[in-house]
Design a protein around this motif. Structure first.
Motif, PDB file in Angstrom:
ATOM      1  N   GLN A  44      43.906  39.433  45.312  1.00 32.79           N
ATOM      2  CA  GLN A  44      42.735  39.862  46.081  1.00 32.79           C
ATOM      3  C   GLN A  44      42.448  41.348  45.875  1.00 32.79           C
ATOM      4  N   TRP A  45      43.503  42.171  45.809  1.00 33.73           N
ATOM      5  CA  TRP A  45      43.309  43.601  45.562  1.00 33.73           C
ATOM      6  C   TRP A  45      42.619  43.827  44.228  1.00 33.73           C
ATOM      7  N   GLN A  46      43.027  43.054  43.234  1.00 35.39           N
ATOM      8  CA  GLN A  46      42.429  43.163  41.899  1.00 35.39           C
ATOM      9  C   GLN A  46      40.919  42.902  41.955  1.00 35.39           C
ATOM     10  N   ARG A  47      40.546  41.837  42.643  1.00 34.24           N
ATOM     11  CA  ARG A  47      39.128  41.483  42.742  1.00 34.24           C
ATOM     12  C   ARG A  47      38.339  42.498  43.570  1.00 34.24           C
ATOM     13  N   ALA A  48      38.954  42.985  44.633  1.00 38.64           N
ATOM     14  CA  ALA A  48      38.226  43.860  45.557  1.00 38.64           C
ATOM     15  C   ALA A  48      38.154  45.307  45.086  1.00 38.64           C
ATOM     16  N   ALA A  49      39.209  45.804  44.448  1.00 36.67           N
ATOM     17  CA  ALA A  49      39.271  47.239  44.172  1.00 36.67           C
ATOM     18  C   ALA A  49      39.624  47.594  42.729  1.00 36.67           C
ATOM     19  N   GLY A  50      39.906  46.605  41.899  1.00 36.29           N
ATOM     20  CA  GLY A  50      40.215  46.891  40.501  1.00 36.29           C
ATOM     21  C   GLY A  50      41.708  46.971  40.217  1.00 36.29           C
ATOM     22  N   GLY A  51      42.010  47.069  38.932  1.00 37.01           N
ATOM     23  CA  GLY A  51      43.392  47.007  38.471  1.00 37.01           C
ATOM     24  C   GLY A  51      44.272  48.166  38.902  1.00 37.01           C
ATOM     25  N   LYS A  52      43.760  49.385  38.811  1.00 38.91           N
ATOM     26  CA  LYS A  52      44.575  50.548  39.199  1.00 38.91           C
ATOM     27  C   LYS A  52      44.929  50.505  40.678  1.00 38.91           C
ATOM     28  N   ALA A  53      43.950  50.186  41.493  1.00 39.74           N
ATOM     29  CA  ALA A  53      44.196  50.102  42.932  1.00 39.74           C
ATOM     30  C   ALA A  53      45.166  48.970  43.245  1.00 39.74           C
TER      31      ALA A  53
END
Length: 100
Positions: A44-53
């Motif tokens: 979910q973090w990947q989808r919401a804020a991108g790979g680095k985040a």
């Protein structure tokens, strides 16, 4: 289906993982809960804020798990788990959830 905030997923993984390990007396079972919730949050973090985040938040999740152990020696197990879960939830909300 409604989206569950990543802050709740991550905090539940830390709290639930510890609870399962403690109540079943099977640390591996608690580890499974911790890992599944962490993987779900990372996705979910990947989808919401991108790979680095997502990478930073995942590292924070793992660090919180590891950091809860020495913290527990100072404040007790449950306070340590709730403290690190709150920190992870706050970071998750700031980086990923408030944008949604």
């Amino acid at each position: 289906m409604a989206r569950i905030p990543t802050a709740a997923v991550a905090a539940s993984g830390l709290i639930g993982g510890y609870g399962v390990a403690r109540w079943t007396k099977k640390r591996q079972l608690g580890g499974v809960v911790l890992a599944v919730a962490g993987a779900a949050a990372a996705q979910q973090w990947q989808r919401a804020a991108g790979g680095k985040a997502a990478g930073a938040l995942t590292a924070g999740y793992v660090a919180a798990f590891a950091g809860s152990h020495p913290l527990a020696k100072k404040v007790g197990a449950w306070p340590a788990v709730f403290g690190v879960a709150g920190g992870v939830a706050l970071a998750s909300w700031v980086v990923a959830d408030r944008r949604a």
